[in-house]
Design a protein around this motif. Structure first.
Motif, PDB file in Angstrom:
ATOM      1  N   LEU A 136      39.260  57.312  47.025  1.00 35.74           N
ATOM      2  CA  LEU A 136      38.090  57.098  47.868  1.00 35.74           C
ATOM      3  C   LEU A 136      38.063  55.665  48.392  1.00 35.74           C
ATOM      4  O   LEU A 136      38.443  54.728  47.681  1.00 35.74           O
ATOM      5  N   PRO A 137      37.601  55.455  49.612  1.00 38.11           N
ATOM      6  CA  PRO A 137      37.564  54.100  50.170  1.00 38.11           C
ATOM      7  C   PRO A 137      36.844  53.098  49.281  1.00 38.11           C
ATOM      8  O   PRO A 137      37.275  51.942  49.156  1.00 38.11           O
ATOM      9  N   GLU A 138      35.753  53.514  48.654  1.00 43.11           N
ATOM     10  CA  GLU A 138      34.995  52.576  47.825  1.00 43.11           C
ATOM     11  C   GLU A 138      35.787  52.085  46.621  1.00 43.11           C
ATOM     12  O   GLU A 138      35.550  50.967  46.127  1.00 43.11           O
ATOM     13  N   HIS A 195      39.171  46.804  44.663  1.00 39.81           N
ATOM     14  CA  HIS A 195      40.440  46.186  44.258  1.00 39.81           C
ATOM     15  C   HIS A 195      41.273  45.866  45.503  1.00 39.81           C
ATOM     16  O   HIS A 195      42.420  46.280  45.625  1.00 39.81           O
ATOM     17  N   MET A 196      40.687  45.122  46.417  1.00 40.07           N
ATOM     18  CA  MET A 196      41.373  44.861  47.686  1.00 40.07           C
ATOM     19  C   MET A 196      42.653  44.057  47.503  1.00 40.07           C
ATOM     20  O   MET A 196      43.593  44.177  48.308  1.00 40.07           O
ATOM     21  N   PHE A 227      49.055  45.986  48.688  1.00 39.68           N
ATOM     22  CA  PHE A 227      50.418  46.536  48.622  1.00 39.68           C
ATOM     23  C   PHE A 227      50.501  47.860  49.380  1.00 39.68           C
ATOM     24  O   PHE A 227      51.482  48.102  50.093  1.00 39.68           O
ATOM     25  N   ILE A 228      49.498  48.713  49.237  1.00 39.23           N
ATOM     26  CA  ILE A 228      49.516  49.992  49.951  1.00 39.23           C
ATOM     27  C   ILE A 228      49.505  49.753  51.453  1.00 39.23           C
ATOM     28  O   ILE A 228      50.170  50.469  52.217  1.00 39.23           O
ATOM     29  N   GLU A 254      47.960  42.456  37.064  1.00 38.78           N
ATOM     30  CA  GLU A 254      48.132  41.056  37.451  1.00 38.78           C
ATOM     31  C   GLU A 254      48.897  40.987  38.765  1.00 38.78           C
ATOM     32  O   GLU A 254      49.727  41.857  39.059  1.00 38.78           O
ATOM     33  N   ILE A 255      48.618  39.951  39.532  1.00 40.92           N
ATOM     34  CA  ILE A 255      49.329  39.734  40.792  1.00 40.92           C
ATOM     35  C   ILE A 255      49.793  38.280  40.824  1.00 40.92           C
ATOM     36  O   ILE A 255      49.004  37.366  40.572  1.00 40.92           O
ATOM     37  N   LYS A 256      51.067  38.101  41.112  1.00 38.29           N
ATOM     38  CA  LYS A 256      51.567  36.733  41.251  1.00 38.29           C
ATOM     39  C   LYS A 256      52.581  36.665  42.375  1.00 38.29           C
ATOM     40  O   LYS A 256      53.261  37.647  42.688  1.00 38.29           O
TER      41      LYS A 256
END
Length: 701
Positions: free
Chosen positions: A566-568, A573-574, A579-580, A660-662
């Motif tokens: 769902l968009p919400e 988690h923008m 990545f998508i 995590e994102i790095k």
């Protein structure tokens, strides 16, 4: 290349000499063997067909003629995992003469550097014109009790979880492997479906499947578990016949892919190469699609496909404008516009809408021939308003045609339905075949339905429409010839995660089995894995971490990819959703960095027409550390890698949204050691550096 071993025996090798195919007649019966690197892959196996009400084509043969040839070409798919595909094989065609009946049959073998394809051919002749197949008797005799990655043989569905067991254990496990479905017809305690993956005790991987399934019944395999021999078992029609033939005619190819390296199975192009070249002169209208849609909210039970709560409706007789809406209908104009807004804001190509058309109140399990007309919208779905709104936003609409298994009804309406799509700006359709087939007694995978699916794809091409068929027969490489067949379902997809859940290992097996024949519309991208948060009445969860959902866009190859949640949930988690948005859906190159079926797969793919790469790793239920090299990158370039990974405390059951994102600098000399949580994985976008200022503040990996 061709070696005569005796009066009736020939041997042919693959171009690199690794595979050796031997064919001979034994007491008039055709048999073959296949070896790889001197190691037997398929032991002596019989070939032939049993016919109805006429002598069989199983024996009594002499060899009339043999022809051998070599073929080598490189061709470019309209879309695919790689830009160029080499089609290189040595061929042996054996013409057999059945003396007592004066009938001829050709068996054609093609030996590739990664395996074998063979088929039966029936040339034009006086004594074999019309005939009915009672059963095809093609054997694949295995060399031992291999480990098998299998699902039950079923004439109507492939929506099963995979089982991993010894071949000898299939019989004992079969009852537990069965699952309920809207339409299911199993046939044997040892019957399994292709594409079937096997692993020998010495680590050789073997895949058994078929290619170019046209005008024929889908093949299953029945195991003789005393002798470890698989034999073809065709899907019957309503009266039990397996195929209606008129010479000249050929069967689909039977395929054997083998390697010591699991990644070679994933990268084999045998299935595509055994199909004919593209049938269309103009393919400019065929484009990969990344889409969102009004779907997951219905799958999870947040909303509904049906407009009313009526127990029964009749199309053309029920006046829906006079009925009371249930208040749960998902495909309303306003709700669809919300998805269009989301697609436009984030760069998606299209929006799918299910449940837009009249008839959903009592469509399933009723054996109704006339359920949908594929033209008439519910009162709260304004076709014109949606069309103009999407057009203004630069977004395409994706049509949905659920046939409810009423195939005759769909064919009656098909031209008008496709024209309706053209008139309203829809250039792709998701078709569905849920439930038992009408005509009654026919099966989803029988010759009659195989012919229908083919008709639907070719008819769609007349209107320049791309097809994504669900519940249809599993693909066999036909997308080479008909690239508007942009995807299929034909396996257990993400929707089952909202129903009963699916084991975490599922997506580490599908690429070795179902995806061997062609891409799958798996519908990944689920960020909220606790279904009870969407629908309190559902106590189920998606067996995955959020990071692995990103990885599936790389590991589950398809030129059609849905951001299914769902968009919400994406708006929460923008940073991960990026990545998508970034990941490509068409590729110039693909590498398998790590692979073990049932455990893990790591792919690296190069986006079409760029120097950018994307990496995806999907993991089973056991936590593991992935170790990869970036030696697939250009040695003269620097890149920025954004790594989306599981957090240290991530777990698909207890902490799925921990990620995590790095960002780091990588080159062709970089290496990565990355933890993958149970049910987890990671995704990496690797972008070529165009300006040195982009590197400021980043560390080198």
């Amino acid at each position: 290349m061709l070696f005569t071993l005796g009066l009736s025996a020939q041997s042919i090798k693959s171009p690199n000499g690794n595979f050796n195919l031997t064919f001979e007649l034994k007491d008039g019966v055709p048999v073959y063997q296949l070896s790889m690197g001197g190691e037997p892959i398929v032991k002596e196996s019989k070939l032939g067909l049993e016919l109805k009400d006429t002598p069989s084509l199983l024996g009594g043969f002499t060899i009339e003629n043999t022809e051998e040839s070599t073929f080598d070409e490189t061709w470019q798919p309209v879309w695919g995992e790689v830009k160029d595909i080499r089609n290189h094989y040595n061929e042996l065609a054996v013409t057999l003469n059945q003396k007592e009946t004066a009938r001829k049959m050709i068996i054609r073998f093609r030996v590739f550097d990664d395996g074998l394809g063979f088929r039966y051919e029936f040339p034009e002749q006086d004594n074999l014109i019309y005939f009915v197949i009672k059963e095809e008797r093609t054997q694949f005799a295995m060399t031992g009790d291999h480990t098998a990655y299998w699902i039950p043989g079923d004439f109507d569905t492939q929506e099963y979880e995979y089982n991993t067991s010894k071949m000898s254990e299939i019989r004992a496990l079969m009852a537990g492997a069965m699952r309920g479905n809207a339409s299911t017809t199993t046939f044997s305690d040892t019957g399994v479906q292709t594409s079937l993956l096997l692993k020998t005790d010495n680590g050789t991987f073997i895949n058994l499947h078929e290619a170019a399934l046209i005008e024929y019944s889908c093949m299953h395999l029945e195991l003789d578990d005393e002798n470890m021999i698989f034999e073809s078992y065709l899907t019957p029609d309503a009266v039990g016949n397996k195929g209606y033939m008129q010479a000249p005619r050929v069967t689909p190819w039977r395929t054997v892919i083998a390697s010591k390296n699991a990644g070679d199975i994933l990268m084999s192009h045998i299935t595509l190469n055994l199909n004919e070249p593209c049938a269309y002169d103009d393919t400019s209208w065929i484009k990969p699609v990344k889409y969102v849609g009004v779907w997951w909210e219905m799958i999870t039970g947040k909303s509904d496909w049906a407009y009313t709560s009526l127990p029964a409706v009749q199309l053309g007789k029920t006046d829906f404008s006079e009925t009371t809406p249930s208040g749960r209908h998902g495909a309303t104009t306003e709700n669809v516009k919300r998805y269009i807004d989301f697609a436009a804001e984030h760069g998606f190509d299209a929006v799918l809408v299910e449940g837009w058309n009249e008839g959903w109140e009592d469509w399933i399990g009723k054996s109704k021939d006339y359920v949908f007309d594929f033209l008439t919208p519910y009162p709260d779905f304004d076709v014109d308003e949606v069309r103009e709104y999407a057009k203004a936003k630069g977004v395409k609409m994706m049509m949905h045609h659920e046939t409810s298994g009423a195939v005759r009804n769909y064919e009656r309406h098909m031209d008008k339905a496709y024209q309706f799509m053209v008139d309203n700006g829809y250039n792709s359709v998701k078709s569905g075949y849920v439930g038992n087939i009408i005509p009654r007694g026919e099966h989803h995978y029988g010759q009659w339905l195989v012919n229908h699916y083919q008709y639907a794809v070719e008819k769609a091409a007349e209107y320049k429409i791309m097809v994504n068929a669900h519940e249809a027969v599993r693909p066999t490489g036909l997308s080479r010839t008909y690239p508007n067949l942009i995807a299929n379902e034909s396996a257990r997809g993400t929707e089952y995660e909202a129903f009963v859940g699916t084991k975490a290992e599922h997506t580490t097996i599908l690429p070795f089995t179902r995806l061997i024949g062609g891409p799958m519309d798996y519908t990944p991208g689920i960020f909220q894995t606790d279904i009870s948060k969407i629908n309190p009445d559902r106590d189920t969860f998606v067996h995955t971490t959020l990071a692995r959902q990103l990885a599936l866009y790389v590991t589950m190859y398809s030129p059609l990819q849905m951001a299914a949640d769902l968009p919400e949930h994406y708006e929460q988690h923008m940073d991960a959703f990026q990545f998508i948005k970034d990941v490509a859906i068409d590729w110039d190159d693909t590498k398998v960095l790590e692979a073990e079926p049932g455990d893990f797969i790591t792919y690296a793919r190069k986006a079409k027409g760029t120097e950018n790469w994307f990496v995806g790793r999907t993991n089973d239920e056991i936590g593991r550390t992935s170790k990869i090299k970036f030696d697939f990158l250009d040695a003269d370039k620097k890149y920025i890698a954004t790594i989306y990974s599981d957090a240290k405390d991530a777990h698909y059951e207890t902490n799925p949204q921990a990620y995590e994102i790095k960002k780091v600098i990588v080159t062709s000399k970089s290496k990565l050691s990355q933890y993958c949580a149970p049910g987890g994985g990671y995704a990496i976008s690797i972008m070529e550096v165009k300006d040195k200022s982009e590197l400021k503040g980043l560390k080198r990996l």
